[in-house]
Design a protein around this motif. Structure first.
Motif, PDB file in Angstrom:
ATOM      1  N   ARG A   1      99.613 -15.672 -33.638  1.00 43.33           N
ATOM      2  CA  ARG A   1      98.631 -14.898 -32.888  1.00 43.33           C
ATOM      3  C   ARG A   1      97.244 -15.098 -33.487  1.00 43.33           C
ATOM      4  NH1 ARG A   1     103.105 -11.220 -33.287  1.00 43.33           N
ATOM      5  NH2 ARG A   1     104.071 -10.911 -31.252  1.00 43.33           N
ATOM      6  N   THR A   2      96.259 -15.073 -32.630  1.00 43.50           N
ATOM      7  CA  THR A   2      94.891 -15.283 -33.080  1.00 43.50           C
ATOM      8  C   THR A   2      94.016 -14.128 -32.600  1.00 43.50           C
ATOM      9  OG1 THR A   2      94.391 -16.579 -31.089  1.00 43.50           O
ATOM     10  CG2 THR A   2      95.129 -17.787 -33.041  1.00 43.50           C
ATOM     11  N   GLY A   3      92.779 -14.100 -33.077  1.00 43.34           N
ATOM     12  CA  GLY A   3      91.846 -13.087 -32.641  1.00 43.34           C
ATOM     13  C   GLY A   3      92.298 -11.688 -32.994  1.00 43.34           C
ATOM     14  N   ARG A   4      92.059 -10.761 -32.075  1.00 39.77           N
ATOM     15  CA  ARG A   4      92.416  -9.366 -32.323  1.00 39.77           C
ATOM     16  C   ARG A   4      93.918  -9.200 -32.496  1.00 39.77           C
ATOM     17  NH1 ARG A   4      91.470  -4.255 -28.160  1.00 39.77           N
ATOM     18  NH2 ARG A   4      92.246  -2.631 -29.589  1.00 39.77           N
ATOM     19  N   ALA A   5      94.704  -9.891 -31.660  1.00 45.22           N
ATOM     20  CA  ALA A   5      96.164  -9.798 -31.773  1.00 45.22           C
ATOM     21  C   ALA A   5      96.636 -10.279 -33.150  1.00 45.22           C
ATOM     22  CB  ALA A   5      96.826 -10.613 -30.672  1.00 45.22           C
ATOM     23  N   GLY A   6      96.007 -11.332 -33.663  1.00 47.36           N
ATOM     24  CA  GLY A   6      96.368 -11.820 -34.988  1.00 47.36           C
ATOM     25  C   GLY A   6      96.049 -10.811 -36.069  1.00 47.36           C
ATOM     26  N   ARG A   7      94.886 -10.170 -35.966  1.00 47.04           N
ATOM     27  CA  ARG A   7      94.523  -9.162 -36.967  1.00 47.04           C
ATOM     28  C   ARG A   7      95.456  -7.966 -36.902  1.00 47.04           C
ATOM     29  NH1 ARG A   7      89.452 -10.828 -35.008  1.00 47.04           N
ATOM     30  NH2 ARG A   7      89.303  -9.013 -33.625  1.00 47.04           N
ATOM     31  N   GLN A   8      95.840  -7.583 -35.695  1.00 46.95           N
ATOM     32  CA  GLN A   8      96.772  -6.467 -35.553  1.00 46.95           C
ATOM     33  C   GLN A   8      98.140  -6.806 -36.145  1.00 46.95           C
ATOM     34  OE1 GLN A   8      96.331  -6.054 -31.297  1.00 46.95           O
ATOM     35  NE2 GLN A   8      95.186  -4.139 -31.503  1.00 46.95           N
ATOM     36  N   ALA A   9      98.576  -8.050 -35.959  1.00 47.05           N
ATOM     37  CA  ALA A   9      99.860  -8.470 -36.527  1.00 47.05           C
ATOM     38  C   ALA A   9      99.827  -8.413 -38.048  1.00 47.05           C
ATOM     39  CB  ALA A   9     100.200  -9.880 -36.056  1.00 47.05           C
ATOM     40  N   VAL A  10      98.708  -8.839 -38.637  1.00 48.77           N
ATOM     41  CA  VAL A  10      98.562  -8.793 -40.093  1.00 48.77           C
ATOM     42  C   VAL A  10      98.619  -7.350 -40.582  1.00 48.77           C
ATOM     43  CG1 VAL A  10      96.946  -9.186 -41.991  1.00 48.77           C
ATOM     44  CG2 VAL A  10      97.317 -10.970 -40.285  1.00 48.77           C
ATOM     45  N   VAL A  11      97.949  -6.451 -39.885  1.00 48.31           N
ATOM     46  CA  VAL A  11      97.962  -5.040 -40.275  1.00 48.31           C
ATOM     47  C   VAL A  11      99.373  -4.474 -40.187  1.00 48.31           C
ATOM     48  CG1 VAL A  11      97.143  -2.732 -39.666  1.00 48.31           C
ATOM     49  CG2 VAL A  11      95.552  -4.661 -39.672  1.00 48.31           C
ATOM     50  N   ARG A  12     100.111  -4.845 -39.144  1.00 48.94           N
ATOM     51  CA  ARG A  12     101.487  -4.362 -39.006  1.00 48.94           C
ATOM     52  C   ARG A  12     102.336  -4.796 -40.186  1.00 48.94           C
ATOM     53  NH1 ARG A  12     100.917  -6.082 -33.735  1.00 48.94           N
ATOM     54  NH2 ARG A  12     102.378  -7.795 -33.989  1.00 48.94           N
ATOM     55  N   VAL A  13     102.188  -6.047 -40.590  1.00 44.29           N
ATOM     56  CA  VAL A  13     102.970  -6.540 -41.727  1.00 44.29           C
ATOM     57  C   VAL A  13     102.583  -5.788 -42.999  1.00 44.29           C
ATOM     58  CG1 VAL A  13     103.432  -8.531 -43.202  1.00 44.29           C
ATOM     59  CG2 VAL A  13     103.351  -8.813 -40.718  1.00 44.29           C
ATOM     60  N   LEU A  14     101.313  -5.547 -43.202  1.00 48.23           N
ATOM     61  CA  LEU A  14     100.866  -4.843 -44.402  1.00 48.23           C
ATOM     62  C   LEU A  14     101.382  -3.408 -44.429  1.00 48.23           C
ATOM     63  CD1 LEU A  14      97.171  -6.122 -44.659  1.00 48.23           C
ATOM     64  CD2 LEU A  14      99.160  -6.862 -46.004  1.00 48.23           C
ATOM     65  N   ILE A  15     101.398  -2.755 -43.265  1.00 44.13           N
ATOM     66  CA  ILE A  15     101.940  -1.391 -43.206  1.00 44.13           C
ATOM     67  C   ILE A  15     103.423  -1.392 -43.543  1.00 44.13           C
ATOM     68  CG2 ILE A  15     102.455   0.534 -41.658  1.00 44.13           C
ATOM     69  CD1 ILE A  15      99.865  -0.100 -40.172  1.00 44.13           C
ATOM     70  N   ARG A  16     104.158  -2.327 -42.961  1.00 42.29           N
ATOM     71  CA  ARG A  16     105.585  -2.421 -43.258  1.00 42.29           C
ATOM     72  C   ARG A  16     105.817  -2.701 -44.734  1.00 42.29           C
ATOM     73  NH1 ARG A  16     109.288  -4.273 -38.782  1.00 42.29           N
ATOM     74  NH2 ARG A  16     108.289  -3.621 -36.841  1.00 42.29           N
ATOM     75  N   SER A  17     104.988  -3.543 -45.314  1.00 41.96           N
ATOM     76  CA  SER A  17     105.125  -3.858 -46.731  1.00 41.96           C
ATOM     77  C   SER A  17     104.936  -2.608 -47.587  1.00 41.96           C
ATOM     78  CB  SER A  17     104.099  -4.923 -47.129  1.00 41.96           C
ATOM     79  OG  SER A  17     104.314  -6.125 -46.421  1.00 41.96           O
ATOM     80  N   ALA A  18     103.931  -1.801 -47.245  1.00 39.23           N
ATOM     81  CA  ALA A  18     103.691  -0.570 -48.001  1.00 39.23           C
ATOM     82  C   ALA A  18     104.880   0.386 -47.875  1.00 39.23           C
ATOM     83  CB  ALA A  18     102.413   0.104 -47.501  1.00 39.23           C
ATOM     84  N   VAL A  19     105.446   0.476 -46.673  1.00 39.94           N
ATOM     85  CA  VAL A  19     106.608   1.344 -46.469  1.00 39.94           C
ATOM     86  C   VAL A  19     107.790   0.857 -47.301  1.00 39.94           C
ATOM     87  CG1 VAL A  19     108.311   2.124 -44.781  1.00 39.94           C
ATOM     88  CG2 VAL A  19     105.888   2.082 -44.182  1.00 39.94           C
ATOM     89  N   LEU A  20     107.998  -0.448 -47.348  1.00 39.81           N
ATOM     90  CA  LEU A  20     109.107  -0.997 -48.127  1.00 39.81           C
ATOM     91  C   LEU A  20     108.951  -0.676 -49.611  1.00 39.81           C
ATOM     92  CD1 LEU A  20     109.675  -4.510 -46.511  1.00 39.81           C
ATOM     93  CD2 LEU A  20     111.061  -2.457 -46.262  1.00 39.81           C
TER      94      LEU A  20
END
Length: 412
Positions: free
Chosen positions: A94-113
């Motif tokens: 994903r690129t653009g805004r969708a890409g940035r949102q995907a990165v944020v989702r992964v970072l949130i999941r990482s923090a939860v883990l």
């Protein structure tokens, strides 16, 4: 005992393109059921390692218990790399805004883990929880999600060659210097979790992030392939088999050809298991720093190049076989449905089994009760997963992760 779990089973697996190029045919957008089957098998391997009898039982059962040492954790890590690519866009990143949102989702999941991992560790079971390690693995691997399959494979190969000696040297430095105590004293994570914090996660723990990165990279590379293209899973299985032979076979040759290697490993580990250290966990985990012969073994938790190659090869074979079996046989898909259901909610199954180990005091059971306990864990997981899947799309914890990251999902 040390085993792992995948980040979460994504709700759908998109089509893949070999090396990042658009496929020449219309790809399937259906879920890759074989991945859930592989996750389910890894869950059961983890149950065997944490609840089942010891490999010293001998016979076929002892051999199965030995195989369950370490290799399910590597399979989980490879599948976690696959999940990372699904979360960030597959086949095309994903690129653009969708890409940035995907990165944020992964970072949130990482923090939860990380949080859940330390919460499980605080229960005081004998299980070395890998979730905090996974949280860091995703953060470190995330910048590479746009790379092509061939590039990711090269990165995985380079990491498997470089990281084990680096960790070996760093562990020797940690054991021989007071600077480690100073680092721990200034580490907020160490203070909050009553552990060695980042030093443990990266170097001294049961799952050093540095030596587990190759598994993540390998899974990311596999996710970039067009696994629906005829012949690709079969080639993946052949490659995995060759990798396993190189890893375990290379260790066997080294232990037999390098003068004094087996004697040095036996002396360092206070065992007589060095002759089987090319595949068996009987030799234990890494001994006191400074034993260079340890770099020749391929025991599942040895953190060596040989073990990474061998375990990655086994993981690739399992993934490929599961994909082929689920793609070619509808009756087999029906028979495997309970295992697939468990794999579709692997995070829930992992957390649930550790809570159950604590609640049921499994560690206090006599040896004669371990096999019935293992069979009970497997049966309960399958029944609960099947029942849940009749009512809900995702597992309980998977639904929680989805809800937490929902505000970051792209809109139409």
């Amino acid at each position: 005992m040390t085993r792992g779990i995948c980040l979460a089973s994504p709700s759908a697996a998109g089509p893949a393109a070999g090396g990042g190029r658009p496929p020449s045919h219309t790809p399937s957008t259906g879920r890759l059921i074989g991945l859930d089957l592989a996750r389910g098998l890894a869950i059961f391997g983890m149950f065997a390692a944490h609840v089942g009898p010891e490999p010293s039982e001998g016979g076929p059962l002892g051999w199965v218990m030995e195989v369950a040492r370490g290799r399910p954790a590597a399979l989980f890590a490879v599948l976690a790399g696959f999940s990372l690519i699904i979360l960030t866009g597959r086949p095309h990143p994903r690129t653009g805004r969708a890409g940035r949102q995907a990165v944020v989702r992964v970072l949130i999941r990482s923090a939860v883990l990380v949080v859940v991992g330390y919460a499980l560790t605080s229960l005081g079971t004998d299980v070395d929880v890998i979730l905090a390690c996974y949280g860091l693995l995703f953060v470190l691997a995330l910048p590479l999600y746009r790379l092509r399959a061939a590039t990711l494979a090269l990165v995985a190969a380079a990491a498997s060659l470089v990281m084990p000696p680096v960790v070996y040297l760093l562990r020797a430095a940690v054991g021989g210097g007071s600077w480690a105590d100073a680092v721990i004293a200034w580490d907020p994570l160490a203070q909050v979790t009553a552990s060695d914090g980042l030093l443990e996660l990266f170097i001294s723990g049961a799952y050093p992030v540095l030596t587990w990165l190759p598994f993540i990279f390998a899974g990311m590379a596999v996710a970039k392939l067009d696994l629906k293209r005829p012949g690709v899973p079969a080639k993946l299985a052949l490659f995995g088999g060759a990798l396993a032979v190189i890893g375990y076979g290379g260790s066997w040759l080294a232990l037999h050809l390098v003068p004094g290697a087996q004697a040095a490993v036996n002396a360092a580990t206070d065992t007589t298991s060095a002759a089987s250290a090319w595949w068996s966990d009987a030799v234990g985990e890494e001994p006191a720093p400074g034993v260079s012969a340890w770099l020749l073994v391929a025991a599942p938790h040895s953190q060596t190049t040989w073990s990474i190659l061998g375990n990655t090869g086994v993981a690739l074979v399992v993934v490929a076989v599961c994909l082929i079996a689920m793609d070619r046989s509808a009756p087999l898909r029906g028979l495997a449905a309970p295992v697939i259901a468990v794999g579709s909610m692997s995070l829930t199954a992992y957390v649930g089994h550790i809570v159950a180990i604590k609640a049921l005091s499994v560690g206090d059971l006599p040896d004669s009760a371990l096999l019935p306990a293992l069979l009970g864990f497997i049966a309960a997981a399958m029944l609960l997963a099947l029942a849940w899947r009749q009512l809900f799309r995702r597992g309980p914890l998977e639904s929680l992760l989805h809800a937490i990251t929902l505000p970051t999902r792209p809109t139409a």
